[in-house]
Design a protein around this motif. Structure first.
Motif, PDB file in Angstrom:
ATOM      1  N   GLY A   1     -15.700  -1.634   8.876  1.00  0.00           N
ATOM      2  CA  GLY A   1     -15.737  -1.792   7.424  1.00  0.00           C
ATOM      3  C   GLY A   1     -14.998  -3.015   6.915  1.00  0.00           C
ATOM      4  N   GLY A   2     -14.504  -3.838   7.811  1.00  0.00           N
ATOM      5  CA  GLY A   2     -13.753  -5.025   7.411  1.00  0.00           C
ATOM      6  C   GLY A   2     -14.579  -6.054   6.674  1.00  0.00           C
ATOM      7  N   SER A   3     -15.890  -5.889   6.701  1.00  0.00           N
ATOM      8  CA  SER A   3     -16.750  -6.851   6.010  1.00  0.00           C
ATOM      9  C   SER A   3     -17.252  -6.312   4.675  1.00  0.00           C
TER      10      SER A   3
ATOM     11  N   LEU B   1     -10.045   2.907   3.986  1.00  0.00           N
ATOM     12  CA  LEU B   1     -11.434   3.345   4.088  1.00  0.00           C
ATOM     13  C   LEU B   1     -11.418   4.590   4.959  1.00  0.00           C
ATOM     14  N   LEU B   2     -11.924   5.670   4.434  1.00  0.00           N
ATOM     15  CA  LEU B   2     -11.889   6.947   5.147  1.00  0.00           C
ATOM     16  C   LEU B   2     -13.309   7.344   5.518  1.00  0.00           C
ATOM     17  N   PRO B   3     -13.820   6.789   6.624  1.00  0.00           N
ATOM     18  CA  PRO B   3     -15.203   7.094   7.011  1.00  0.00           C
ATOM     19  C   PRO B   3     -15.324   8.520   7.514  1.00  0.00           C
ATOM     20  N   VAL B   4     -16.398   9.156   7.134  1.00  0.00           N
ATOM     21  CA  VAL B   4     -16.607  10.540   7.553  1.00  0.00           C
ATOM     22  C   VAL B   4     -18.005  10.751   8.135  1.00  0.00           C
ATOM     23  N   GLY B   5     -18.690   9.677   8.430  1.00  0.00           N
ATOM     24  CA  GLY B   5     -20.008   9.763   9.042  1.00  0.00           C
ATOM     25  C   GLY B   5     -19.902   9.864  10.548  1.00  0.00           C
ATOM     26  N   ALA B   6     -21.040  10.003  11.182  1.00  0.00           N
ATOM     27  CA  ALA B   6     -21.102  10.073  12.639  1.00  0.00           C
ATOM     28  C   ALA B   6     -21.534   8.718  13.194  1.00  0.00           C
TER      29      ALA B   6
ATOM     30  N   MET C   1     -26.827   5.721  11.973  1.00  0.00           N
ATOM     31  CA  MET C   1     -27.676   4.541  11.774  1.00  0.00           C
ATOM     32  C   MET C   1     -27.514   3.985  10.359  1.00  0.00           C
ATOM     33  N   ALA C   2     -26.269   3.748   9.982  1.00  0.00           N
ATOM     34  CA  ALA C   2     -25.958   3.283   8.623  1.00  0.00           C
ATOM     35  C   ALA C   2     -26.771   2.055   8.244  1.00  0.00           C
ATOM     36  N   HIS C   3     -27.281   2.077   7.043  1.00  0.00           N
ATOM     37  CA  HIS C   3     -28.039   0.979   6.431  1.00  0.00           C
ATOM     38  C   HIS C   3     -29.407   0.738   7.079  1.00  0.00           C
ATOM     39  N   SER C   4     -29.844   1.616   7.954  1.00  0.00           N
ATOM     40  CA  SER C   4     -31.168   1.428   8.559  1.00  0.00           C
ATOM     41  C   SER C   4     -32.208   2.229   7.773  1.00  0.00           C
ATOM     42  N   GLN C   5     -33.468   2.052   8.095  1.00  0.00           N
ATOM     43  CA  GLN C   5     -34.514   2.801   7.401  1.00  0.00           C
ATOM     44  C   GLN C   5     -34.471   4.279   7.758  1.00  0.00           C
TER      45      GLN C   5
END
Length: 133
Positions: free
Chosen positions: A41-43, A60-65, A69-73
């Motif tokens: 997430g540094g960007s 930044l407290l990410p809670v995804g896996a 496939m973040a930001h993909s279709q």
């Protein structure tokens, strides 16, 4: 030749800050194991801007896996991660309240002036009260 069409200042923060310790304890309590600080997430451009403008630590407290496939279709998000994210946020806020040391709510200083309020992060600079700014 190379032409830059987009860019932002990279962001990195100290994981030894009390903010990160509180988040680490919250994640460990919900998931039963210590988190792995991966520096993702540094960007995200707004992150460094928040830190610069407020002069406060940003987390930044990410809670995804890892397979979201973040930001993909085909981006996905597991329902269980959403439920655990709510739990983590609750425990994290509780852990922030347990941080030892001066807190703005316990400060008996005179109220901040209008000029002092205009300074970014004037009152909460790193969990310090006006006495310590």
């Amino acid at each position: 030749s190379l032409t830059s069409l987009h860019g932002a200042k990279a962001w990195v923060s100290s994981t030894s800050h009390p903010n990160y310790s509180a988040a680490s304890r919250a994640i460990e309590r919900v998931y039963g194991q210590k988190p792995d600080f991966t520096r993702e997430g540094g960007s995200i451009p707004i992150t460094s801007q928040f830190e610069d403008c407020t002069q406060m630590n940003v987390l930044l407290l990410p809670v995804g896996a890892c397979d979201d496939m973040a930001h993909s279709q085909n981006e996905k998000y597991n329902r269980s991660n959403l439920v655990n994210a709510i739990k983590i946020l609750g425990v994290y806020l509780h852990e922030l309240g347990d941080i030892k040391g001066p807190k703005p709510s316990l400060c008996r200083c005179d109220p901040l002036t209008e000029e002092e309020l205009m300074v970014p992060g004037a009152f909460l600079r790193g969990f310090k009260c006006k006495c310590e700014i």
